[in-house]
Write an enzyme that holds these catalytic residues in place. Structure first.
Site, short mmCIF file in Angstrom:
data_model
loop_
_atom_site.label_atom_id
_atom_site.label_comp_id
_atom_site.label_asym_id
_atom_site.label_seq_id
_atom_site.Cartn_x
_atom_site.Cartn_y
_atom_site.Cartn_z
N ASP A 1 0.85 -1.20 0.00
CA ASP A 1 0.00 0.00 0.00
C ASP A 1 0.88 1.24 0.00
OD1 ASP A 1 -2.34 -1.50 -0.01
OD2 ASP A 1 -2.35 -1.69 2.17
N ASP B 1 -6.12 -7.00 -5.11
CA ASP B 1 -7.22 -6.71 -4.18
C ASP B 1 -7.94 -5.43 -4.59
OD1 ASP B 1 -8.82 -6.75 -1.91
OD2 ASP B 1 -7.30 -5.81 -0.63
N LYS C 1 -11.35 -5.53 -5.00
CA LYS C 1 -12.70 -5.70 -4.44
C LYS C 1 -13.79 -5.27 -5.43
CE LYS C 1 -11.11 -4.90 0.29
NZ LYS C 1 -9.74 -4.39 -0.01
N PHE C 2 -13.85 -5.96 -6.56
CA PHE C 2 -14.81 -5.58 -7.59
C PHE C 2 -16.23 -5.54 -7.04
CE2 PHE C 2 -11.78 -7.75 -10.76
CZ PHE C 2 -11.07 -6.57 -10.94
N PRO D 1 -23.45 -7.05 -11.92
CA PRO D 1 -22.81 -8.33 -12.22
C PRO D 1 -22.07 -8.36 -13.57
CG PRO D 1 -24.92 -8.71 -11.18
CD PRO D 1 -24.81 -7.23 -11.37
N GLU D 2 -22.67 -7.83 -14.61
CA GLU D 2 -22.03 -7.90 -15.94
C GLU D 2 -20.68 -7.17 -15.93
OE1 GLU D 2 -22.69 -9.66 -18.42
OE2 GLU D 2 -21.60 -8.73 -20.08
N THR E 1 -12.62 -5.63 7.59
CA THR E 1 -12.12 -5.69 8.97
C THR E 1 -12.16 -4.32 9.65
OG1 THR E 1 -9.96 -5.72 7.88
CG2 THR E 1 -10.66 -7.75 8.96
N GLY F 1 -0.08 -5.14 6.10
CA GLY F 1 0.35 -3.91 5.45
C GLY F 1 1.22 -3.08 6.35
O1 C5P Z 1 -2.11 -1.85 6.90
P1 C5P Z 1 -3.01 -3.02 7.14
O2 C5P Z 1 -2.26 -4.25 7.68
O3 C5P Z 1 -4.21 -2.68 7.96
O4 C5P Z 1 -3.50 -3.42 5.68
C1 C5P Z 1 -4.51 -4.34 5.44
C2 C5P Z 1 -4.67 -4.51 3.96
O5 C5P Z 1 -5.67 -5.50 3.73
C3 C5P Z 1 -5.10 -3.26 3.22
O6 C5P Z 1 -4.45 -3.29 1.95
C4 C5P Z 1 -6.58 -3.42 3.04
O7 C5P Z 1 -7.06 -2.83 1.85
C5 C5P Z 1 -6.72 -4.94 2.95
N1 C5P Z 1 -8.01 -5.50 3.36
C6 C5P Z 1 -8.56 -5.29 4.60
N2 C5P Z 1 -9.79 -5.81 4.90
C7 C5P Z 1 -10.44 -6.56 4.01
C8 C5P Z 1 -9.88 -6.82 2.76
C9 C5P Z 1 -8.64 -6.27 2.47
O8 C5P Z 1 -7.95 -4.64 5.44
N3 C5P Z 1 -11.60 -7.12 4.32
#
Ligand code: C5P
Length: 238
Positions: free
Chosen positions: A16, A65, A67-68, A72-73, A118, A211
């Site tokens: 990131d 990642d 996240k589309f 749906p199309e 999350t 990240g």
């Molecule tokens: O910096 P950090 O460890 O919080 O990064 C988490 C990564 O996981 C970010 O790139 C975030 O976009 C991704 N992510 C997330 N929760 C999700 C899916 C992906 O935090 N449900």
């Protein structure tokens, strides 16, 4: 029976960062220990597929990642763009119609449905007028994703154990929201449903996404080593 996944592929390092040069620097400083990298919206907007191809050419795995989330199309057509590039995992949103459309386009890339972000907490659920618990919502969405043929899901470490026990070993579970042990309370950032790398893997996650604890650390290798030790220990206990 647990899947055998090399330790260097357990942690997916989230790249990131705003510039491709920074992402490549991170990859070269982590690749002695980690072989799986995640490209999200920030880097993809800066660099499209260039760094992604570069990482795959170096022999590493990539999770795309983005996240589309669209009709749906449109999601189906977007997934088609990700096929045949060597991408290992890509994310879509977990609504039934979106997953069904994505499944029609799935080629060599494995698709993960995002269950509940999350960064989304119980208060956010209440604010949306939802009466279910986050755990129930995640479980319902994950089960639906599996039934629709999705390869895996993304969920926080707090729900993994129930998902693994209830939905079996086939489902790929990837867990973000990972923080080192000392930082589990009041991290001060946007992640709410957090656990350690060891706890996520012990609960049944196949991979953890990490990240900021790595990318904002002056010694990324040290933190990767600590998390890998934590993972190894948790698997020994298992
Ligand atoms: O910096 P950090 O460890 O919080 O990064 C988490 C990564 O996981 C970010 O790139 C975030 O976009 C991704 N992510 C997330 N929760 C999700 C899916 C992906 O935090 N449900």
């Amino acid at each position: 029976m647990r899947k055998t996944i090399p330790l260097r592929d357990r942690i997916i390092v989230a790249l990131d960062v705003d510039l491709p040069e920074k992402a490549r620097e991170l990859v070269t400083s982590c690749e002695s220990h980690a072989g799986f990298f995640k490209i999200g919206l920030q880097l993809f907007m800066a660099d499209w597929f260039n760094t992604l191809d570069w990482i795959i050419d170096r022999g590493h795995q990539v999770m795309l990642d983005l996240k589309f989330f669209d009709i749906p199309e449109t999601v189906k057509l977007a997934v088609e763009q990700v096929n045949n590039r060597g991408v290992s995992l890509a994310t879509i949103h977990g609504n039934d119609a979106i997953i069904e459309a994505a499944m029609l386009a799935r080629g060599d890339v494995k698709l993960l449905a995002v269950t509940v972000l999350t960064s989304f907490g119980e208060r956010d659920m209440r604010a949306m007028g939802m009466t279910a618990t986050i755990e129930d919502l995640v479980y319902y969405r994950a089960r639906a994703a599996l039934e629709l043929g999705c390869d895996g899901i993304v969920s926080s470490g707090l729900e993994v154990e129930r998902l693994r026990n209830g939905l079996g070993e086939k489902l790929i579970i990837v867990t973000p929201g990972i923080r080192p042990g000392a930082n589990l309370v009041n991290t001060g950032d946007d992640q709410k449903r957090i656990v350690t790398a060891g706890k996520a893997i012990a609960s049944g996650a196949d991979h953890v996404v990490v990240g900021r604890p790595i990318t904002r650390n002056s010694d990324p290798i040290k933190i990767i080593e600590q998390m890998q030790e934590d993972i190894e220990l948790s698997l020994t206990d298992y």
